[in-house]
Write a protein that holds these residues in place. Structure first.
Motif, PDB file in Angstrom:
ATOM      1  N   HIS A  84       0.736  -1.111   0.056  1.00  0.00           N
ATOM      2  CA  HIS A  84      -0.213   0.124  -0.094  1.00  0.00           C
ATOM      3  C   HIS A  84       0.997   1.300  -0.033  1.00  0.00           C
ATOM      4  N   THR A  85       2.046   1.341   0.573  1.00  0.00           N
ATOM      5  CA  THR A  85       2.771   2.474   0.558  1.00  0.00           C
ATOM      6  C   THR A  85       3.396   2.773  -0.702  1.00  0.00           C
ATOM      7  N   LYS A  86       3.242   1.996  -1.724  1.00  0.00           N
ATOM      8  CA  LYS A  86       3.907   2.395  -3.214  1.00  0.00           C
ATOM      9  C   LYS A  86       2.856   3.110  -3.802  1.00  0.00           C
ATOM     10  N   PHE A  87       1.360   3.210  -3.512  1.00  0.00           N
ATOM     11  CA  PHE A  87       0.474   3.997  -3.981  1.00  0.00           C
ATOM     12  C   PHE A  87       0.527   5.407  -3.899  1.00  0.00           C
ATOM     13  N   GLY A  88       0.398   6.361  -4.962  1.00  0.00           N
ATOM     14  CA  GLY A  88       0.512   7.880  -4.725  1.00  0.00           C
ATOM     15  C   GLY A  88       2.081   8.093  -5.007  1.00  0.00           C
ATOM     16  N   LYS A  89       2.835   7.389  -5.137  1.00  0.00           N
ATOM     17  CA  LYS A  89       4.305   7.622  -5.184  1.00  0.00           C
ATOM     18  C   LYS A  89       4.855   7.596  -6.723  1.00  0.00           C
ATOM     19  N   ARG A  90       5.997   8.313  -6.991  1.00  0.00           N
ATOM     20  CA  ARG A  90       6.511   8.166  -8.112  1.00  0.00           C
ATOM     21  C   ARG A  90       7.892   8.096  -8.243  1.00  0.00           C
ATOM     22  N   GLY A  91       8.536   6.948  -9.062  1.00  0.00           N
ATOM     23  CA  GLY A  91       9.805   7.070  -9.069  1.00  0.00           C
ATOM     24  C   GLY A  91      10.407   7.872 -10.091  1.00  0.00           C
ATOM     25  N   ILE A  92      11.733   7.932 -10.226  1.00  0.00           N
ATOM     26  CA  ILE A  92      12.213   8.678 -11.397  1.00  0.00           C
ATOM     27  C   ILE A  92      12.035   8.233 -12.846  1.00  0.00           C
ATOM     28  N   ALA A  93      11.857   6.995 -12.835  1.00  0.00           N
ATOM     29  CA  ALA A  93      11.697   6.382 -14.060  1.00  0.00           C
ATOM     30  C   ALA A  93      10.580   5.567 -14.430  1.00  0.00           C
ATOM     31  N   LYS A  94       9.718   5.965 -15.192  1.00  0.00           N
ATOM     32  CA  LYS A  94       8.400   5.333 -15.755  1.00  0.00           C
ATOM     33  C   LYS A  94       8.828   4.051 -16.537  1.00  0.00           C
ATOM     34  N   ILE A  95       7.979   2.979 -16.203  1.00  0.00           N
ATOM     35  CA  ILE A  95       8.365   1.698 -16.902  1.00  0.00           C
ATOM     36  C   ILE A  95       7.379   1.411 -17.471  1.00  0.00           C
ATOM     37  N   CYS A  96       5.764   1.703 -17.261  1.00  0.00           N
ATOM     38  CA  CYS A  96       4.629   1.510 -18.093  1.00  0.00           C
ATOM     39  C   CYS A  96       3.680   2.070 -17.791  1.00  0.00           C
ATOM     40  N   ASP A  97       2.510   1.995 -18.560  1.00  0.00           N
ATOM     41  CA  ASP A  97       1.113   2.640 -18.277  1.00  0.00           C
ATOM     42  C   ASP A  97       0.281   1.559 -17.736  1.00  0.00           C
ATOM     43  N   PHE A  98      -0.941   1.881 -17.358  1.00  0.00           N
ATOM     44  CA  PHE A  98      -1.766   0.784 -16.793  1.00  0.00           C
ATOM     45  C   PHE A  98      -2.268  -0.209 -17.891  1.00  0.00           C
ATOM     46  N   ASP A  99      -2.311   0.146 -19.088  1.00  0.00           N
ATOM     47  CA  ASP A  99      -2.797  -0.873 -20.130  1.00  0.00           C
ATOM     48  C   ASP A  99      -1.716  -1.870 -20.454  1.00  0.00           C
ATOM     49  N   ALA A 100      -0.512  -1.985 -19.862  1.00  0.00           N
ATOM     50  CA  ALA A 100       0.483  -2.820 -20.117  1.00  0.00           C
ATOM     51  C   ALA A 100       0.506  -3.940 -18.964  1.00  0.00           C
ATOM     52  N   VAL A 101      -0.428  -3.543 -17.852  1.00  0.00           N
ATOM     53  CA  VAL A 101      -0.553  -4.539 -16.747  1.00  0.00           C
ATOM     54  C   VAL A 101      -1.782  -5.146 -16.422  1.00  0.00           C
ATOM     55  N   HIS A 102      -1.591  -6.454 -16.300  1.00  0.00           N
ATOM     56  CA  HIS A 102      -3.039  -7.309 -16.250  1.00  0.00           C
ATOM     57  C   HIS A 102      -3.243  -7.473 -14.740  1.00  0.00           C
ATOM     58  N   TYR A 103      -2.389  -7.496 -13.871  1.00  0.00           N
ATOM     59  CA  TYR A 103      -2.566  -7.781 -12.561  1.00  0.00           C
ATOM     60  C   TYR A 103      -2.047  -7.055 -11.375  1.00  0.00           C
ATOM     61  N   VAL A 104      -2.469  -6.639 -10.338  1.00  0.00           N
ATOM     62  CA  VAL A 104      -1.746  -5.880  -9.101  1.00  0.00           C
ATOM     63  C   VAL A 104      -2.066  -6.719  -8.128  1.00  0.00           C
ATOM     64  N   VAL A 105      -1.177  -7.194  -7.341  1.00  0.00           N
ATOM     65  CA  VAL A 105      -1.173  -8.170  -6.203  1.00  0.00           C
ATOM     66  C   VAL A 105      -0.642  -6.956  -4.992  1.00  0.00           C
ATOM     67  N   THR A 106      -1.622  -6.606  -4.107  1.00  0.00           N
ATOM     68  CA  THR A 106      -1.230  -5.724  -2.804  1.00  0.00           C
ATOM     69  C   THR A 106      -1.886  -6.150  -1.724  1.00  0.00           C
ATOM     70  N   ASP A 107      -1.834  -5.344  -0.651  1.00  0.00           N
ATOM     71  CA  ASP A 107      -2.247  -5.875   0.816  1.00  0.00           C
ATOM     72  C   ASP A 107      -3.535  -5.220   1.074  1.00  0.00           C
ATOM     73  N   SER A 108      -3.949  -5.601   2.047  1.00  0.00           N
ATOM     74  CA  SER A 108      -5.373  -5.148   2.797  1.00  0.00           C
ATOM     75  C   SER A 108      -5.522  -3.643   3.053  1.00  0.00           C
ATOM     76  N   GLN A 109      -4.199  -2.954   3.049  1.00  0.00           N
ATOM     77  CA  GLN A 109      -4.272  -1.500   3.554  1.00  0.00           C
ATOM     78  C   GLN A 109      -4.412  -0.723   2.462  1.00  0.00           C
ATOM     79  N   THR A 110      -4.335  -0.961   1.255  1.00  0.00           N
ATOM     80  CA  THR A 110      -4.503  -0.164  -0.030  1.00  0.00           C
ATOM     81  C   THR A 110      -5.689   0.382  -0.051  1.00  0.00           C
ATOM     82  N   ALA A 111      -5.921   1.603  -0.485  1.00  0.00           N
ATOM     83  CA  ALA A 111      -7.077   2.574  -0.383  1.00  0.00           C
ATOM     84  C   ALA A 111      -8.024   1.982  -1.320  1.00  0.00           C
ATOM     85  N   PRO A 112      -9.449   1.756  -0.865  1.00  0.00           N
ATOM     86  CA  PRO A 112     -10.392   1.022  -1.789  1.00  0.00           C
ATOM     87  C   PRO A 112     -10.504   1.819  -3.308  1.00  0.00           C
ATOM     88  N   GLU A 113     -10.402   3.309  -3.075  1.00  0.00           N
ATOM     89  CA  GLU A 113     -10.349   4.116  -4.234  1.00  0.00           C
ATOM     90  C   GLU A 113      -9.311   3.805  -5.217  1.00  0.00           C
TER      91      GLU A 113
END
Length: 253
Positions: free
Chosen positions: A209-238
């Protein structure tokens, strides 16, 4: 409203919600976007907030690169939960790819396939972890080893990726910005990650959950390149809803 009153108003809104948008502030204060941007710049220079894309936040939105030895102790329980949930994505893949980072390494530690598989990886720790694992054959990518990540990057690794393919890629990231996409904190590894994405039929991002709302210096892809995101229960519902609306299946560990 004077500049001092505007600044007090902006900081008050930040204290209440943690984030503000330029558009909302323009409507509430009845000033132009140019004025608000100048206000946010001044407040950031005084270390009172962090400017973000389209607004400001009380939390630093920029992901910092940390040594892997330090990162492995951060949110260890969440990483374990994510790793176990990720195992449900193995299906019948006979070849998969695992990137670098502590969350995907935790997945490798919990990888116990019933059938023979080939694991392609740039990460030394992943390769060593799986090198004697039953039913696992490891293809270690070559290249310059980065000490911070214990992983290879560069032209040699990218050349090897041009000759292979896999069913699914498991990748860690340093930042997930719902407007900007998926990012990491090192430019050298960004190119390799992009090549890994091109070599995989599907892509799974592992991020707590801590990775959400953050930006690293290097972009690797947009959302359309990703099929799954696996995260934990503390990630914001929105945040989960936003990913799902982009066509990504979200798995919560």
């Amino acid at each position: 409203m004077t500049i001092t009153e505007r600044h007090q108003y902006i900081l008050g809104q930040l204290q209440r919600s943690g984030r503000v948008s330029i558009q909302e502030l323009c409507e509430q204060i009845q000033v132009s976007g140019v004025t608000i941007r100048k206000d946010l710049k001044l407040l950031e220079e005084r270390n009172l907030l962090f400017r973000t894309h389209g607004g400001a936040s009380l939390q630093n939105p920029y992901a910092l690169e940390r040594p892997i030895q330090e990162k492995q102790f951060i949110n260890a329980l969440e990483k374990k939960q994510i790793a176990l949930a990720t195992c449900t994505l193995l299906a019948n893949h006979d070849a998969l790819m695992i990137g670098s980072g502590t969350t995907v390494f935790e997945f490798a530690r919990n990888l116990v396939p019933n059938n023979p598989i080939t694991v392609i990886t740039p990460a030394l720790k992943v390769a060593l972890e799986l090198s004697e694992r039953k039913n696992v054959e490891v293809l270690q990518l070559g290249g310059i080893i980065r000490q911070n990540s214990s992983s290879v990057a560069g032209a040699f690794a990218e050349y090897m990726l041009a000759t292979v393919s896999c069913g699914i890629l498991f990748l860690g990231v340093d930042g997930i910005d719902l407007e900007f996409g998926f990012t990491i904190s090192n430019l050298t590894e960004a190119g390799l990650n992009q090549k890994m994405i091109e070599s995989a039929q599907s892509v799974a991002i592992l991020a707590d959950h801590t990775k959400f709302g953050k930006r690293g210096i290097a972009k690797i892809c947009d959302f359309d390149a990703v099929h799954y995101v696996v995260t934990d229960s503390q990630t914001a519902p929105e945040a989960i809803t936003s990913l799902e609306e982009s066509g990504i299946k979200v798995i919560v560990g």
